[in-house]
Scaffold this motif. Sequence first.
Motif, mmCIF file in Angstrom:
data_model
loop_
_atom_site.group_PDB
_atom_site.id
_atom_site.type_symbol
_atom_site.label_atom_id
_atom_site.label_comp_id
_atom_site.label_asym_id
_atom_site.label_seq_id
_atom_site.Cartn_x
_atom_site.Cartn_y
_atom_site.Cartn_z
ATOM 1 N N ASP A 1 -39.090 -3.052 -52.440
ATOM 2 C CA ASP A 1 -39.541 -1.719 -52.012
ATOM 3 C C ASP A 1 -40.563 -1.818 -50.895
ATOM 4 O O ASP A 1 -40.514 -1.059 -49.910
ATOM 5 N N ILE A 2 -41.512 -2.742 -51.029
ATOM 6 C CA ILE A 2 -42.549 -2.901 -50.001
ATOM 7 C C ILE A 2 -41.924 -3.296 -48.669
ATOM 8 O O ILE A 2 -42.249 -2.730 -47.613
ATOM 9 N N LEU A 3 -41.013 -4.255 -48.694
ATOM 10 C CA LEU A 3 -40.380 -4.712 -47.452
ATOM 11 C C LEU A 3 -39.502 -3.618 -46.839
ATOM 12 O O LEU A 3 -39.441 -3.480 -45.611
ATOM 13 N N ALA A 4 -38.824 -2.842 -47.666
ATOM 14 C CA ALA A 4 -37.977 -1.760 -47.154
ATOM 15 C C ALA A 4 -38.811 -0.681 -46.477
ATOM 16 O O ALA A 4 -38.445 -0.154 -45.422
ATOM 17 N N VAL A 5 -39.954 -0.336 -47.073
ATOM 18 C CA VAL A 5 -40.835 0.656 -46.472
ATOM 19 C C VAL A 5 -41.372 0.154 -45.133
ATOM 20 O O VAL A 5 -41.462 0.902 -44.154
ATOM 21 N N ASP A 6 -41.713 -1.131 -45.069
ATOM 22 C CA ASP A 6 -42.185 -1.705 -43.807
ATOM 23 C C ASP A 6 -41.122 -1.590 -42.718
ATOM 24 O O ASP A 6 -41.423 -1.275 -41.560
ATOM 25 N N LEU A 7 -39.865 -1.857 -43.073
ATOM 26 C CA LEU A 7 -38.782 -1.732 -42.094
ATOM 27 C C LEU A 7 -38.648 -0.302 -41.599
ATOM 28 O O LEU A 7 -38.414 -0.051 -40.412
ATOM 29 N N ALA A 8 -38.798 0.658 -42.518
ATOM 30 C CA ALA A 8 -38.709 2.069 -42.119
ATOM 31 C C ALA A 8 -39.828 2.426 -41.153
ATOM 32 O O ALA A 8 -39.611 3.132 -40.153
ATOM 33 N N GLN A 9 -41.026 1.933 -41.424
ATOM 34 C CA GLN A 9 -42.151 2.216 -40.532
ATOM 35 C C GLN A 9 -42.001 1.500 -39.196
ATOM 36 O O GLN A 9 -42.520 1.966 -38.179
ATOM 37 N N MET A 10 -41.291 0.378 -39.183
ATOM 38 C CA MET A 10 -41.016 -0.344 -37.938
ATOM 39 C C MET A 10 -39.863 0.282 -37.160
ATOM 40 O O MET A 10 -39.540 -0.172 -36.061
ATOM 41 N N ARG A 11 -39.244 1.308 -37.749
ATOM 42 C CA ARG A 11 -38.104 1.993 -37.141
ATOM 43 C C ARG A 11 -36.929 1.040 -36.918
ATOM 44 O O ARG A 11 -36.190 1.144 -35.935
ATOM 45 N N VAL A 12 -36.753 0.102 -37.846
ATOM 46 C CA VAL A 12 -35.609 -0.806 -37.767
ATOM 47 C C VAL A 12 -34.382 -0.075 -38.297
ATOM 48 O O VAL A 12 -34.388 0.434 -39.414
ATOM 49 N N ARG A 13 -33.353 -0.031 -37.499
ATOM 50 C CA ARG A 13 -32.174 0.753 -37.837
ATOM 51 C C ARG A 13 -31.224 -0.059 -38.719
ATOM 52 O O ARG A 13 -30.983 -1.233 -38.473
ATOM 53 N N PHE A 14 -30.687 0.581 -39.751
ATOM 54 C CA PHE A 14 -29.699 -0.043 -40.622
ATOM 55 C C PHE A 14 -28.356 0.629 -40.389
ATOM 56 O O PHE A 14 -28.196 1.818 -40.651
ATOM 57 N N ASP A 15 -27.391 -0.138 -39.870
ATOM 58 C CA ASP A 15 -26.045 0.378 -39.606
ATOM 59 C C ASP A 15 -25.121 -0.113 -40.709
ATOM 60 O O ASP A 15 -24.686 -1.269 -40.717
ATOM 61 N N VAL A 16 -24.837 0.752 -41.658
ATOM 62 C CA VAL A 16 -24.046 0.357 -42.821
ATOM 63 C C VAL A 16 -22.626 -0.047 -42.440
ATOM 64 O O VAL A 16 -21.991 -0.870 -43.099
ATOM 65 N N SER A 17 -22.111 0.513 -41.336
ATOM 66 C CA SER A 17 -20.723 0.231 -40.947
ATOM 67 C C SER A 17 -20.541 -1.189 -40.428
ATOM 68 O O SER A 17 -19.455 -1.762 -40.530
ATOM 69 N N SER A 18 -21.586 -1.773 -39.838
ATOM 70 C CA SER A 18 -21.459 -3.102 -39.249
ATOM 71 C C SER A 18 -22.201 -4.184 -40.021
ATOM 72 O O SER A 18 -22.137 -5.356 -39.661
ATOM 73 N N TYR A 19 -22.896 -3.809 -41.081
ATOM 74 C CA TYR A 19 -23.713 -4.786 -41.803
ATOM 75 C C TYR A 19 -22.840 -5.761 -42.586
ATOM 76 O O TYR A 19 -21.898 -5.363 -43.273
ATOM 77 N N ARG A 20 -23.163 -7.039 -42.473
ATOM 78 C CA ARG A 20 -22.521 -8.082 -43.258
ATOM 79 C C ARG A 20 -23.619 -8.973 -43.833
ATOM 80 O O ARG A 20 -24.554 -9.342 -43.126
ATOM 81 N N ALA A 21 -23.485 -9.305 -45.095
ATOM 82 C CA ALA A 21 -24.517 -10.112 -45.746
ATOM 83 C C ALA A 21 -24.580 -11.501 -45.128
ATOM 84 O O ALA A 21 -23.550 -12.103 -44.797
#
Length: 456
Positions: A88-108
Amino acid sequence: MASLIEDARVERLLMRDYPGLHSLWGAFHTASGERGMLTFASLAARLARALHDVSYEDPNEWVCKGRRLFDAIAAHHEDIAACHEVADILAVDLAQMRVRFDVSSYRAEPRYRDDNTYLWTTESEAVHARMEWAPDATDQTTARPNAVDSMRLLDHPPIETEAWRAYRYPEWHSRVGLLLPDWTCVYDRAPAAEPLSGSERVNAGLLAVRQALPSGWQRPPRRLRRRSEGAELDLDAVIDDGIARRMGVAGDGRIFEQKRRTPPSMSVLFLLDLSTSTNDRIGVTQQTVLDIEKEAAATIASALEPTATRVALHGFSSNGRHDVRYTRVKDFDEPFGKAQRERLLAQKGALSTRMGAALRHAAAQFDEEQSEAKLLVLVTDGEPSDVDVHDSMHLIEDARHAVSALSSRGILPFCFAFDRDGHRYVRTIFGPGHYLVLNGAGNLAQQVSKVLASLR
């Protein structure tokens, strides 16, 4: 992030019993900071390598923070709740960094790991099954109080308070033309009051506002027909009386007309933007936008207090779609007394501006109002925005959809915007004639009174 941290946790436990797995899995960890971009996929892959390979050094502070947090709970990897907290902490940091998550192109990454989509299969299927086609604005935007879900959602409420309720609202996705059901969660609560201060400014424009309102804040005279006495004749009654006499029937003599002034039947809800940007100072006086909002709201509420107009003062801010905070300063049935004034002055600007969800919840507050006229006045300093949305037009279109649905509920919207570039998006949301862009501090209360006067 939950999937990434969970994979790292399970692998640590397995490698503790089977050390050979470290080199086997390590061959797949190839991500590095030298060629990595600041995208979610790149940062996630680099964090995965940092959690697996103690010799790997990454220049990014977020990756280093993830390693520190994960190592801090290394002795407690059976504690799933602690791992979820790290995610949760790391996810919130990414949101504040405005890092975009593209679900259509994401691969683990690394590729041997599963993407864990099976974890979300049930939720995804349920959401898609409940999606509704909504080409036109309808009352599908009605609130759905979540008595059961709210207990699950509010295990950790956004702000500690004794009075809160959770409501779910849809959100309009303009690109696909869908109204996503239960997409946002609004936390409705009454704030704690703080010591009263600065009230002398509230009364400064009170006289000017009362003068700007129509005398007695009244509607045009109402005609009362077929009266036994009055200043004017009721022509229809006179004709009917004459016909009755010619037929040999005695008339009842009620051939007069009276004019009676009645107070307007109106409910006005002022919705104040309480986001971080309202702390900005504008105009010659260098007042903050929030101070101007408070002063105008208090002045209008005081001016309308002796009249028959019902007034509510509410505010909003947001921290993502799951945390839209709605604050009640004064409800329709409350007087504007000391407690309400203290609540208003205690408000502080924080977080973001998810306008559509706040407008839908504000519209629901009119459901119990029996007034002939209902007016929703929004005061804001900028376009809709939130930490989990990177396409500014998405929230603008959602707010436009929420405003267009107000007419089906008999609510008239109006917006005051403290933004010189506000014409670009306010006109899209509210339409021509339903907004006013203010370039400076001015006297917001008098501008609001003019709008009210035009509705008499």
